[in-house]
Design an enzyme around this catalytic site. Structure first.
Site, PDB file in Angstrom:
ATOM      1  N   CYS A 188       8.338 -38.775  -8.342  1.00 46.63           N
ATOM      2  CA  CYS A 188       6.946 -39.220  -8.501  1.00 46.63           C
ATOM      3  C   CYS A 188       6.136 -39.160  -7.212  1.00 46.63           C
ATOM      4  CB  CYS A 188       6.911 -40.644  -9.068  1.00 46.63           C
ATOM      5  SG  CYS A 188       7.636 -41.886  -7.970  1.00 46.63           S
ATOM      6  N   SER A 248      13.589 -43.058 -10.038  1.00 44.01           N
ATOM      7  CA  SER A 248      12.427 -42.226  -9.760  1.00 44.01           C
ATOM      8  C   SER A 248      12.399 -41.998  -8.255  1.00 44.01           C
ATOM      9  CB  SER A 248      11.134 -42.911 -10.216  1.00 44.01           C
ATOM     10  OG  SER A 248      10.024 -42.079  -9.957  1.00 44.01           O
ATOM     11  N   ARG A 259       0.843 -47.458 -10.073  1.00 45.03           N
ATOM     12  CA  ARG A 259       0.896 -48.307  -8.884  1.00 45.03           C
ATOM     13  C   ARG A 259       0.091 -49.581  -9.150  1.00 45.03           C
ATOM     14  NH1 ARG A 259      -0.472 -43.043  -7.230  1.00 45.03           N
ATOM     15  NH2 ARG A 259       0.994 -42.023  -5.814  1.00 45.03           N
ATOM     16  N   ARG A 264       5.340 -49.467 -11.427  1.00 37.71           N
ATOM     17  CA  ARG A 264       5.976 -49.919 -10.193  1.00 37.71           C
ATOM     18  C   ARG A 264       5.437 -51.295  -9.826  1.00 37.71           C
ATOM     19  NH1 ARG A 264       4.987 -46.577  -4.776  1.00 37.71           N
ATOM     20  NH2 ARG A 264       3.010 -47.711  -4.835  1.00 37.71           N
ATOM     21  N   LYS A 300       0.834  -1.203   0.000  1.00 35.38           N
ATOM     22  CA  LYS A 300       0.000   0.000   0.000  1.00 35.38           C
ATOM     23  C   LYS A 300       0.868   1.252   0.000  1.00 35.38           C
ATOM     24  CE  LYS A 300      -3.564  -0.075   2.763  1.00 35.38           C
ATOM     25  NZ  LYS A 300      -4.775  -0.160   1.943  1.00 35.38           N
ATOM     26  N   ARG A 333      -3.746   2.811   8.456  1.00 33.72           N
ATOM     27  CA  ARG A 333      -4.009   1.545   7.777  1.00 33.72           C
ATOM     28  C   ARG A 333      -2.746   0.688   7.741  1.00 33.72           C
ATOM     29  NH1 ARG A 333      -7.024   5.174   4.283  1.00 33.72           N
ATOM     30  NH2 ARG A 333      -9.202   4.517   4.038  1.00 33.72           N
ATOM     31  N   GLY A 347      -8.324  -7.423   4.418  1.00 33.73           N
ATOM     32  CA  GLY A 347      -9.182  -7.626   5.578  1.00 33.73           C
ATOM     33  C   GLY A 347      -8.536  -8.330   6.750  1.00 33.73           C
ATOM     34  N   ARG A 405      -3.364  -1.564  -6.239  1.00 31.74           N
ATOM     35  CA  ARG A 405      -2.526  -2.762  -6.118  1.00 31.74           C
ATOM     36  C   ARG A 405      -2.930  -3.706  -7.237  1.00 31.74           C
ATOM     37  NH1 ARG A 405      -5.383  -4.848  -0.506  1.00 31.74           N
ATOM     38  NH2 ARG A 405      -7.461  -5.157  -1.351  1.00 31.74           N
ATOM     39  N   MET A 449      -5.790  -7.393   8.557  1.00 31.89           N
ATOM     40  CA  MET A 449      -5.245  -6.539   9.607  1.00 31.89           C
ATOM     41  C   MET A 449      -6.136  -5.312   9.788  1.00 31.89           C
ATOM     42  SD  MET A 449      -1.174  -6.979   8.963  1.00 31.89           S
ATOM     43  CE  MET A 449      -1.323  -6.589   7.223  1.00 31.89           C
ATOM     44  N   TYR A 506      12.225 -35.109 -15.213  1.00 32.28           N
ATOM     45  CA  TYR A 506      10.773 -34.941 -15.209  1.00 32.28           C
ATOM     46  C   TYR A 506      10.237 -34.959 -13.791  1.00 32.28           C
ATOM     47  CZ  TYR A 506      10.390 -40.003 -14.363  1.00 32.28           C
ATOM     48  OH  TYR A 506      10.485 -41.272 -13.821  1.00 32.28           O
ATOM     49  N   HIS A 549     -15.856  -8.521   1.758  1.00 33.16           N
ATOM     50  CA  HIS A 549     -14.848  -9.456   2.283  1.00 33.16           C
ATOM     51  C   HIS A 549     -15.078 -10.863   1.773  1.00 33.16           C
ATOM     52  CE1 HIS A 549     -13.362 -12.346   5.339  1.00 33.16           C
ATOM     53  NE2 HIS A 549     -12.308 -11.561   5.329  1.00 33.16           N
ATOM     54  N   GLU A 603      13.825 -44.255  -2.440  1.00 30.20           N
ATOM     55  CA  GLU A 603      12.954 -43.825  -1.352  1.00 30.20           C
ATOM     56  C   GLU A 603      13.524 -44.143   0.017  1.00 30.20           C
ATOM     57  OE1 GLU A 603       9.207 -45.939  -1.931  1.00 30.20           O
ATOM     58  OE2 GLU A 603      10.284 -47.420  -3.120  1.00 30.20           O
ATOM     59  N   GLY A 630      10.912 -41.474  -4.959  1.00 25.66           N
ATOM     60  CA  GLY A 630       9.637 -41.588  -4.253  1.00 25.66           C
ATOM     61  C   GLY A 630       9.706 -40.742  -2.999  1.00 25.66           C
ATOM     62  N   THR A 631       9.427 -39.444  -3.160  1.00 28.34           N
ATOM     63  CA  THR A 631       9.692 -38.515  -2.058  1.00 28.34           C
ATOM     64  C   THR A 631       8.710 -38.645  -0.899  1.00 28.34           C
ATOM     65  OG1 THR A 631       8.484 -36.829  -3.323  1.00 28.34           O
ATOM     66  CG2 THR A 631      10.897 -36.824  -3.472  1.00 28.34           C
ATOM     67  N   ASN A 632       7.594 -39.336  -1.094  1.00 25.28           N
ATOM     68  CA  ASN A 632       6.710 -39.581   0.054  1.00 25.28           C
ATOM     69  C   ASN A 632       7.433 -40.446   1.082  1.00 25.28           C
ATOM     70  OD1 ASN A 632       4.805 -38.269  -1.491  1.00 25.28           O
ATOM     71  ND2 ASN A 632       3.677 -40.110  -2.027  1.00 25.28           N
ATOM     72  N   ASP A 633       7.914 -41.609   0.650  1.00 23.88           N
ATOM     73  CA  ASP A 633       8.623 -42.502   1.568  1.00 23.88           C
ATOM     74  C   ASP A 633      10.005 -41.970   1.922  1.00 23.88           C
ATOM     75  OD1 ASP A 633       6.685 -44.332   2.081  1.00 23.88           O
ATOM     76  OD2 ASP A 633       7.420 -45.879   0.720  1.00 23.88           O
TER      77      ASP A 633
END
Length: 911
Positions: free
Chosen positions: A866, A799, A596, A652, A48, A118, A127, A374, A129, A886, A490, A780, A801-804
């Site tokens: 993945c 590949s 899977r 897999r 602002k 303000r 809205g 803005r 603050m 990828y 709002h 993983e 396996g970022t979850n595990d």
């Protein structure tokens, strides 16, 4: 000193006194065609303040004022709510400068300078603050204002507004206390609108207000303008850490360390009679992106009247009035001169900022004043159209257009719309505040909306009007309905930003005070009843109405074409059904990164055969069960390969612990016994032996393949046979990528790869054909990442396996950590949920190590990700820096990943 009298005020405890910071510049002035700051100082002055300075420098009519920088906020919190030593002197000097510009004096009874206070963080937080208007009024200065304006009613209306707002924001006396006094007074005298009240009425109301303050606080309403000012400044800084601001920052990933600025500006008044007004406007339609002015205004009103929904506002343009069937004149018709001036400002600002602008303005006795500009919040549909239109108009480049779209916002485009042929029972109409359609059960308060949503219920939040305190309920709800408020209220602004369907200003909606039902035209809808909201049409229907999946616009296709040209990384999808595969392909997926196979086993016609295979006591029993599964698996892969022909498909092999497939009830055990010819008691004993204490780290993934190689051999045969069949059928190349999960050592992969290769060779010999295929592994486990150079000898691809990998790196269970992760986020131990956004320092470091070491052994090693992080834009940005080939994500997030990958490449290019 003006702050000495504030010891009893709950929100302001800061005092002057910070020698270490006294040499800094804390205050930047603007107005009268000049400014000490500009738009480039957004981080210092907040959005602002930076834009007020910029508009001043452009020569636009901006009331003079000054900005306390975001560094004041950070210093305030870093030093136990103490202000820097030099701040008061800088504020006093800046106030004097404002007074000189307008010919008034702050605190002087006969010629009082009044100001607004303000907030203004660097990221827009509408809205969230606090704001205080008309500051400087007291029992004496109100008389001076009345004399100067020649309008006693206006002066006392402004004073009562100030008391109400100041008490709510600064002193902690809640808004409803004053609303009850005002509404009771109006009812007693048969008044309908606030504008019906006279000056004498307002004087009586003010007396009642001051008594309420004294009763609530045990102290009178503050009369010292200096005390009022520092109280308001402290309240705005304090609001940076209020609950609703904390929630908004968490939802929008805004760091608390940024702080907020405070903007203090000479008041201009939209409530000085019929030649005055206030409004909110967008230079284009924020819902559709159409190049048409969009907004609302109110004659004889102040800014909070427009956004709070206290009065139903009027349209800006005649076209909008006619389209909405309104009778009240538009601004274009009621104030043509001011409207023409405003239209010129619209054009100037949009060309200057090269983006759609969200503007607040006031007209004081025919004179236009700009209070804010803005970059306007908009729906994803509007963002796409605006970006493409601005590019085609030559204002921005294709790459800039790609960078203008928030990848997360594309989720909005995937929301369903109502089936035009579906039966519907219309019960309510209002303003089409935010597009999309959703069904759910009626709830009337935000806490209940959040609770039911956490329990898995779909809810529609129905309110008279929303306020920033409703942010958690609005986020939990599938759609929002309000009885009051307009298109810039709002509820409307927040819903559009969240992608929630919203209907506002539904004036026929009557909500029972008990919060148990609402009524419309004699019809009653109870809490828990199902309704459907069509936000694009401003309609509400009783019951659930069938929906259709959206069709993406030409603007979407154009922008994604530009994004695809800019990105380096390919984008695949996680899919294991033909339907998912088709959706992925339709959304531009360039292959399947994770299919899977275990999900295929849970279908009714094959779960018994799976259980027979698991519970078999010897290899012959397993092979008999696997022979039943082979044609089913082959058919599964044929369907997927047919959809994805010409594109790579990573399959897999069976990964989850066997206990997930086991029968538990006596009935299920009897069913398996009957099918397999085994004794039920033996089956129970066998199931008990397979039970594990920690199955996620137990007999799963490649460990199953080592113990039972025939399982993986069956799956490999099904994959290779299916690939050969579809290649012959379509004449197109089919490239299966067979992935061995949960490998920790090279020897595991080598053992199973040899069996896959042997099966493939046998199938190809039987078919008298050739086929290119790859065998790789899922990284993983931390050990796999650290020994990637060894594993790469036997893997054609990795590949991640970022979850595990996140679970095993942190030692966290994704399924169980939800009970305590919020505590970690709240205390700042985690900045982000590591299962949503990749932990770059730990998990990310392992990905980097594995990529570097793997490619050292095998330079052509294909690398992808993945896990769920493959659809998270922030994680994708990290993946780009590592140089993976990828990402793979859920089908519906494919467009998000495509756009995020392009933006990551463009940022890297410009760095």
């Amino acid at each position: 000193m003006p702050m000495q009298a504030l010891s009893y005020r709950k929100t302001v405890k800061g005092q002057m006194g910070n020698d270490q910071l006294s040499s800094e510049k804390w205050v930047y002035s603007f107005g009268a065609g000049a400014a000490e700051g500009d738009a480039s100082k957004k981080n210092l002055l907040g959005g602002k303040g930076a834009n007020l300075a910029e508009m001043s420098s452009l020569g636009l009519p901006v009331p003079p004022g000054f900005t306390l920088t975001t560094e004041v906020c950070t210093a305030y919190y870093a030093n136990n709510r103490q202000y820097p030593d030099s701040l008061k002197a800088e504020v006093d000097a800046a106030l004097t400068k404002i007074g000189e510009a307008v010919g008034m004096v702050f605190g002087e009874a006969k010629n009082p300078l009044l100001v607004s206070v303000r907030s203004g963080a660097r990221a827009s937080m509408p809205g969230m603050m606090d704001t205080v208007l008309n500051l400087g009024l007291n029992d004496e200065t109100v008389k001076g204002l009345a004399a100067l304006s020649g309008d006693e009613r206006f002066a006392y209306d402004s004073y009562r507004r100030f008391i109400q707002m100041y008490c709510d924001v600064v002193l902690g006396v809640e808004h409803y206390v004053f609303e009850e006094i005002l509404e009771s007074y109006k009812e007693e005298r048969d008044y309908f609108l606030d504008t019906d009240l006279t000056a004498d009425d307002w004087k009586k109301i003010i007396t009642g207000y001051k008594k309420a303050v004294d009763a609530a606080l045990g102290a009178p309403f503050p009369q010292d303008p200096g005390e009022q000012l520092w109280g308001a400044i402290g309240a705005v800084f304090g609001s940076w850490r209020n609950d609703r601001a904390d929630t908004y920052r968490r939802l929008h990933n805004i760091p608390e360390s940024w702080g907020t600025a405070v903007n203090i500006q000479a008041m201009v008044f939209g409530n000085m009679g019929e030649t005055s007004a206030t409004g909110v406007a967008f230079t284009r339609d924020p819902s559709t992106g159409a190049n048409e002015y969009y907004g609302e205004f109110l004659i004889n009103a102040q800014g909070e009247d427009v956004v709070a929904g206290i009065r139903t506002p009027q349209t800006l343009t005649k076209r909008a009035r006619e389209a909405m069937g309104e009778t009240a004149p538009s601004m274009e018709e009621a104030m043509p001169k001011a409207f023409d001036e405003l239209a010129n400002v619209f054009d100037q600002l949009e060309r200057h900022y090269r983006d759609m602008q969200d503007i607040e303005f006031t007209i004081q006795q025919g004179k236009l004043w700009m209070l804010q500009t803005r970059n306007g919040k908009r729906t994803a549909k509007a963002a796409l159209k605006i970006a493409v239109d601005l590019c085609e108009d030559g204002l921005i480049s294709k790459d800039e257009a790609v960078m203008r779209i928030d990848p997360h916002s594309l989720d909005q485009l995937l929301h369903p719309s109502l089936d035009p042929d579906a039966p519907r029972d219309l019960i309510l109409s209002g303003l089409p505040a935010s597009p999309g359609a959703a069904s759910g059960e009626v709830v009337f308060n935000s806490d209940e909306a959040e609770r039911l949503s956490q329990e898995g219920q779909k809810v529609i939040l129905v309110r008279v009007e929303t306020s920033p305190e409703d942010i958690h309920g609005m986020h939990a709800a599938k759609a929002i309905i309000t009885a009051r408020g307009g298109m810039t209220s709002h509820a409307a602004v927040v819903a559009r930003g969240m992608g929630r369907p919203c209907v506002c200003g539904a004036g026929d909606l009557k909500i029972d005070a008990s919060g148990e039902h609402f009524s419309v035209g004699g019809r009653v809808v109870k809490k828990g009843d199902i309704i459907t909201v069509d936000g694009g049409a401003g309609k509400v229907f009783l019951g659930e109405v069938a929906t259709l999946q959206p069709e993406l616009s030409d603007d979407f296709a154009q922008l994604m074409k530009w994004a695809d040209a800019a990105r380096r990384m390919r984008v695949r999808a996680n899919a294991e059904t033909p339907y998912d595969a088709q959706v992925a392909r339709d959304f531009g997926a360039e292959g399947i990164g994770l299919c899977r196979t275990e999900h295929m086993f849970f279908e009714t016609d094959r779960i018994i055969a799976v259980r027979e295979m698991i519970l078999a006591e010897d290899i012959s029993g397993r092979e008999a069960a696997l022979s039943k599964l082979l044609p089913m698996q082959r058919s599964d892969f044929e369907e997927i390969f047919r959809v994805m022909r010409g594109l790579p498909v990573t399959v897999r092999l069976l990964d989850p612990p066997l206990h997930e497939f086991l029968p538990h009830s006596d009935e299920e055990i009897e069913e398996v016994a009957k099918s397999s010819g085994m004794d039920p008691q033996k089956l129970k004993d066998r199931a008990h032996k397979l039970d594990e204490f920690n199955p996620m780290l137990g007999h799963r993934g490649c460990r199953l393949g080592v113990s039972y190689p025939e399982i993986y051999e069956m799956q490999a045969r099904a994959i290779i046979e299916a690939a050969c069949t579809i290649a012959d059928e379509t004449g197109e190349k089919v490239v299966p990528e067979i992935m061995i999960p949960l490998v920790a050592k090279r020897e595991e992969l080598a053992f199973l790869k040899a069996r896959v290769d042997a099966v493939a060779a046998a199938v190809l010999e039987e078919r008298k054909t050739t086929l290119d295929y790859l065998v790789g592994t899922m990284i993983e486990l931390p050990r796999a990442a650290l020994t990637a150079d060894e594993i790469a000898h036997d893997a054609a691809f990795f590949s991640f396996g970022t979850n595990d990998l996140t679970q095993t790196t942190f030692g966290l269970s994704r399924d169980d950590s939800a009970s305590f992760l919020p505590d970690y986020l709240r205390h700042g131990i985690f900045e982000r949920d590591p299962f949503v956004t990749l932990d770059e320092a730990g998990v990310g470091a392992l990905v980097e190590i594995a990529a570097e070491r793997g490619r050292k052994t095998r330079p052509d090693l294909k690398l992808g990700i993945c896990g769920e992080h493959g659809g998270d834009p922030d994680s994708i940005a990290f993946v780009e820096t590592v140089g993976l080939d990828y990402v793979s994500c859920s089908p519906y997030r494919t467009p998000i990943a495509r756009l995020a990958a392009a933006q990551s490449k463009l940022r890297k290019k410009s760095a």
